[in-house]
Design a protein around this motif. Sequence first.
Motif, PDB file in Angstrom:
ATOM      1  N   LEU A 105       2.487  14.795  15.950  1.00 16.32           N
ATOM      2  CA  LEU A 105       1.144  14.461  15.468  1.00 16.32           C
ATOM      3  C   LEU A 105       0.978  14.797  13.986  1.00 16.32           C
ATOM      4  O   LEU A 105       0.214  14.147  13.284  1.00 16.32           O
ATOM      5  N   THR A 106       1.673  15.833  13.532  1.00 11.47           N
ATOM      6  CA  THR A 106       1.556  16.170  12.105  1.00 11.47           C
ATOM      7  C   THR A 106       2.141  15.044  11.248  1.00 11.47           C
ATOM      8  O   THR A 106       1.802  14.917  10.082  1.00 11.47           O
ATOM      9  N   ARG A 107       3.017  14.262  11.862  1.00  8.33           N
ATOM     10  CA  ARG A 107       3.605  13.158  11.099  1.00  8.33           C
ATOM     11  C   ARG A 107       2.739  11.903  11.170  1.00  8.33           C
ATOM     12  O   ARG A 107       2.719  11.124  10.231  1.00  8.33           O
ATOM     13  N   VAL A 108       2.038  11.742  12.295  1.00  8.64           N
ATOM     14  CA  VAL A 108       1.263  10.502  12.424  1.00  8.64           C
ATOM     15  C   VAL A 108      -0.190  10.656  11.960  1.00  8.64           C
ATOM     16  O   VAL A 108      -0.864   9.684  11.749  1.00  8.64           O
ATOM     17  N   ARG A 109      -0.637  11.896  11.820  1.00  8.99           N
ATOM     18  CA  ARG A 109      -2.018  12.076  11.371  1.00  8.99           C
ATOM     19  C   ARG A 109      -2.086  13.302  10.457  1.00  8.99           C
ATOM     20  O   ARG A 109      -1.712  14.396  10.852  1.00  8.99           O
ATOM     21  N   ALA A 110      -2.569  13.105   9.266  1.00 10.46           N
ATOM     22  CA  ALA A 110      -2.593  14.211   8.305  1.00 10.46           C
ATOM     23  C   ALA A 110      -4.019  14.631   7.980  1.00 10.46           C
ATOM     24  O   ALA A 110      -4.960  13.871   8.189  1.00 10.46           O
ATOM     25  N   LYS A 111      -4.135  15.867   7.478  1.00  9.46           N
ATOM     26  CA  LYS A 111      -5.467  16.350   7.077  1.00  9.46           C
ATOM     27  C   LYS A 111      -5.873  15.702   5.751  1.00  9.46           C
ATOM     28  O   LYS A 111      -5.018  15.348   4.939  1.00  9.46           O
ATOM     29  N   LEU A 112      -7.177  15.623   5.545  1.00  8.55           N
ATOM     30  CA  LEU A 112      -7.703  14.955   4.352  1.00  8.55           C
ATOM     31  C   LEU A 112      -7.211  15.619   3.069  1.00  8.55           C
ATOM     32  O   LEU A 112      -6.868  14.934   2.100  1.00  8.55           O
ATOM     33  N   GLY A 113      -7.161  16.943   3.069  1.00 10.53           N
ATOM     34  CA  GLY A 113      -6.705  17.664   1.876  1.00 10.53           C
ATOM     35  C   GLY A 113      -5.278  17.304   1.529  1.00 10.53           C
ATOM     36  O   GLY A 113      -4.938  17.081   0.361  1.00 10.53           O
ATOM     37  N   LEU A 114      -4.462  17.247   2.564  1.00  7.17           N
ATOM     38  CA  LEU A 114      -3.054  16.916   2.350  1.00  7.17           C
ATOM     39  C   LEU A 114      -2.907  15.496   1.805  1.00  7.17           C
ATOM     40  O   LEU A 114      -2.148  15.241   0.868  1.00  7.17           O
ATOM     41  N   LEU A 120     -14.676  17.212  -7.017  1.00  4.73           N
ATOM     42  CA  LEU A 120     -13.222  17.005  -6.988  1.00  4.73           C
ATOM     43  C   LEU A 120     -12.856  15.616  -6.474  1.00  4.73           C
ATOM     44  O   LEU A 120     -11.779  15.120  -6.759  1.00  4.73           O
ATOM     45  N   LEU A 121     -13.729  15.041  -5.671  1.00  3.42           N
ATOM     46  CA  LEU A 121     -13.507  13.685  -5.165  1.00  3.42           C
ATOM     47  C   LEU A 121     -14.814  12.906  -5.274  1.00  3.42           C
ATOM     48  O   LEU A 121     -15.896  13.505  -5.248  1.00  3.42           O
ATOM     49  N   THR A 122     -14.697  11.589  -5.351  1.00  2.00           N
ATOM     50  CA  THR A 122     -15.896  10.759  -5.265  1.00  2.00           C
ATOM     51  C   THR A 122     -16.038  10.329  -3.805  1.00  2.00           C
ATOM     52  O   THR A 122     -15.068  10.387  -3.031  1.00  2.00           O
ATOM     53  N   ALA A 123     -17.237   9.858  -3.458  1.00  2.00           N
ATOM     54  CA  ALA A 123     -17.473   9.412  -2.083  1.00  2.00           C
ATOM     55  C   ALA A 123     -16.540   8.260  -1.721  1.00  2.00           C
ATOM     56  O   ALA A 123     -16.041   8.184  -0.593  1.00  2.00           O
ATOM     57  N   SER A 124     -16.291   7.386  -2.680  1.00  2.00           N
ATOM     58  CA  SER A 124     -15.419   6.241  -2.378  1.00  2.00           C
ATOM     59  C   SER A 124     -13.970   6.703  -2.182  1.00  2.00           C
ATOM     60  O   SER A 124     -13.240   6.136  -1.375  1.00  2.00           O
ATOM     61  N   GLN A 125     -13.567   7.734  -2.926  1.00  2.00           N
ATOM     62  CA  GLN A 125     -12.215   8.284  -2.720  1.00  2.00           C
ATOM     63  C   GLN A 125     -12.085   8.878  -1.320  1.00  2.00           C
ATOM     64  O   GLN A 125     -11.059   8.720  -0.660  1.00  2.00           O
ATOM     65  N   VAL A 126     -13.156   9.558  -0.880  1.00  2.00           N
ATOM     66  CA  VAL A 126     -13.134  10.142   0.463  1.00  2.00           C
ATOM     67  C   VAL A 126     -12.979   9.034   1.502  1.00  2.00           C
ATOM     68  O   VAL A 126     -12.183   9.144   2.431  1.00  2.00           O
ATOM     69  N   GLN A 127     -13.743   7.954   1.317  1.00  2.00           N
ATOM     70  CA  GLN A 127     -13.645   6.833   2.254  1.00  2.00           C
ATOM     71  C   GLN A 127     -12.234   6.261   2.280  1.00  2.00           C
ATOM     72  O   GLN A 127     -11.695   5.943   3.335  1.00  2.00           O
ATOM     73  N   GLU A 128     -11.643   6.172   1.118  1.00  2.00           N
ATOM     74  CA  GLU A 128     -10.289   5.649   1.023  1.00  2.00           C
ATOM     75  C   GLU A 128      -9.308   6.564   1.760  1.00  2.00           C
ATOM     76  O   GLU A 128      -8.421   6.097   2.482  1.00  2.00           O
ATOM     77  N   LEU A 129      -9.497   7.871   1.562  1.00  2.00           N
ATOM     78  CA  LEU A 129      -8.602   8.833   2.219  1.00  2.00           C
ATOM     79  C   LEU A 129      -8.775   8.796   3.731  1.00  2.00           C
ATOM     80  O   LEU A 129      -7.803   8.908   4.484  1.00  2.00           O
ATOM     81  N   LEU A 130     -10.012   8.634   4.155  1.00  2.00           N
ATOM     82  CA  LEU A 130     -10.286   8.619   5.592  1.00  2.00           C
ATOM     83  C   LEU A 130      -9.549   7.473   6.291  1.00  2.00           C
ATOM     84  O   LEU A 130      -9.101   7.615   7.420  1.00  2.00           O
ATOM     85  N   LYS A 131      -9.439   6.359   5.567  1.00  2.00           N
ATOM     86  CA  LYS A 131      -8.737   5.200   6.149  1.00  2.00           C
ATOM     87  C   LYS A 131      -7.281   5.552   6.430  1.00  2.00           C
ATOM     88  O   LYS A 131      -6.689   5.038   7.376  1.00  2.00           O
ATOM     89  N   HIS A 132      -6.736   6.435   5.617  1.00  2.00           N
ATOM     90  CA  HIS A 132      -5.336   6.829   5.808  1.00  2.00           C
ATOM     91  C   HIS A 132      -5.151   7.674   7.068  1.00  2.00           C
ATOM     92  O   HIS A 132      -4.056   7.742   7.605  1.00  2.00           O
ATOM     93  N   GLN A 133      -6.216   8.349   7.431  1.00  2.00           N
ATOM     94  CA  GLN A 133      -6.061   9.259   8.565  1.00  2.00           C
ATOM     95  C   GLN A 133      -5.887   8.520   9.883  1.00  2.00           C
ATOM     96  O   GLN A 133      -5.253   9.006  10.792  1.00  2.00           O
ATOM     97  N   GLY A 134      -6.457   7.364   9.972  1.00  2.00           N
ATOM     98  CA  GLY A 134      -6.301   6.575  11.189  1.00  2.00           C
ATOM     99  C   GLY A 134      -7.172   7.082  12.328  1.00  2.00           C
ATOM    100  O   GLY A 134      -7.769   8.143  12.259  1.00  2.00           O
ATOM    101  N   ASP A 135      -7.197   6.314  13.352  1.00  2.00           N
ATOM    102  CA  ASP A 135      -7.981   6.650  14.535  1.00  2.00           C
ATOM    103  C   ASP A 135      -7.288   7.788  15.295  1.00  2.00           C
ATOM    104  O   ASP A 135      -6.093   7.695  15.591  1.00  2.00           O
TER     105      ASP A 135
END
Lengths: 295, 119
Positions: free
Chosen positions: A28-37, A73-88
């Motif tokens: 799971l650490t490989r398929v889903r990462a924390k936002l900070g990472l 440190l981040l903009t709201a749009s950057q957060v949204q972009e990062l969230l997409k990386h996290q996946g469902d």
Amino acid sequence: MIANIVANYLVNKGKISVEQYSRLFDELTRVRAKLGLIAVHEGFMTEYQADSINLLQSTIDMRFGDLAVEKGLLTASQVQELLKHQGDPYLSLAQALENMGIMKLTDLDLMMKKYQAENELSSSNLEALKSDEIDRIVPLFLPPDADDYVDVMLLAVKTISRCVDGNIIPIKAYYTDRLEVQNGALQFADGNPCVTIAMCGDGNSLLKMASTYGREEFPCVNMDALDAIAELINCITGMYATALSANRIDMELYPPEFDDSVESIGGAEMLVLPLVVGSKSVNLCVCLGERLEFE
Amino acid sequence: MAKILIVDDSRTSRRMLRAVLEEIGYTEIEEAVNGEDGFIKYKEIKPDLVTMDITMPKLDGIEALELIKKYDADAKVVMISAAGQREKMFKAIKYGAAEFITKPYEKNEVEKIVKGLLD
């Protein structure tokens, strides 16, 4: 949290072994990462900045992304972009199980239907579970008439999750006026209403929690280890009091108490939320309106 | 080197704060386990700065602050709280607290406040 709850269920049902359970979390650490990472990986912040936000999360009840935006440190749009990386999260779990050759998504869906039936969850409850949002998951494990307890229980679980173990598993909560335990720590805070928050266990079940929070390897659950548990409770009670102060409710915190040799905790009706922390079962006990005591 | 007295009934809390203080360069650190002990040790060692937990048995942090400030009006006392103690903070301000730190300890906050008072 969804991964832990489901994986624990799969172990109990004999669908995966304890060894596979452990490997699943590596996967799971490989398929889903924390936002900070992800933020560090994407070059949006330095590792130091991400660590500082993680640390700040132990004092402020806010999500990583919200805090990072607040700190500039981040903009709201950057957060949204990062969230997409996290996946469902549910699909990440399904992907990890499939990657390990344990089961396909369809098999997992069938197991989830069984889990839903056994735990009397509605479809919306199941969606809440799959969302992996702690704010939506914790209430699922509380009795339907426990509305008054939701905030404090949620705050406690979130704090334990952040400061001790992100892999905790909640079990169905219940009311009782006496719980047999062997050791624990509690804190009473006077106010309207007053509250007692306690963490109790048997033998060394509180050891991981004490060692992680106290940043010290305790040999067993002794008084020093319980002092660390008491400090953790002190932080939870403090944050709860802070939340209430927004409504101009002032709480007076009493010094935490702890004991390594008790028979039970009781004195009034309390809500007990069992938690699996580091494979050990511990009890988060909360009483609104009365003072609990070790007996 | 500045001398710092940590007053806190929690061993865990004392250890955590000591570790942070040592990390930011303060090594002359004494500890007291409650407000009463804190007042006695203050008179003995005359520290440059005191960190005082608010919630303690016997003599709490506010009572100990009051005693210390009566004994030494120039005492620099930083109050430590687990947040959410608005009334107690108002009292601490009234009795002359120099600053506030919220648990759990965050290195940058501790460094800023302690260095601000000692340097």
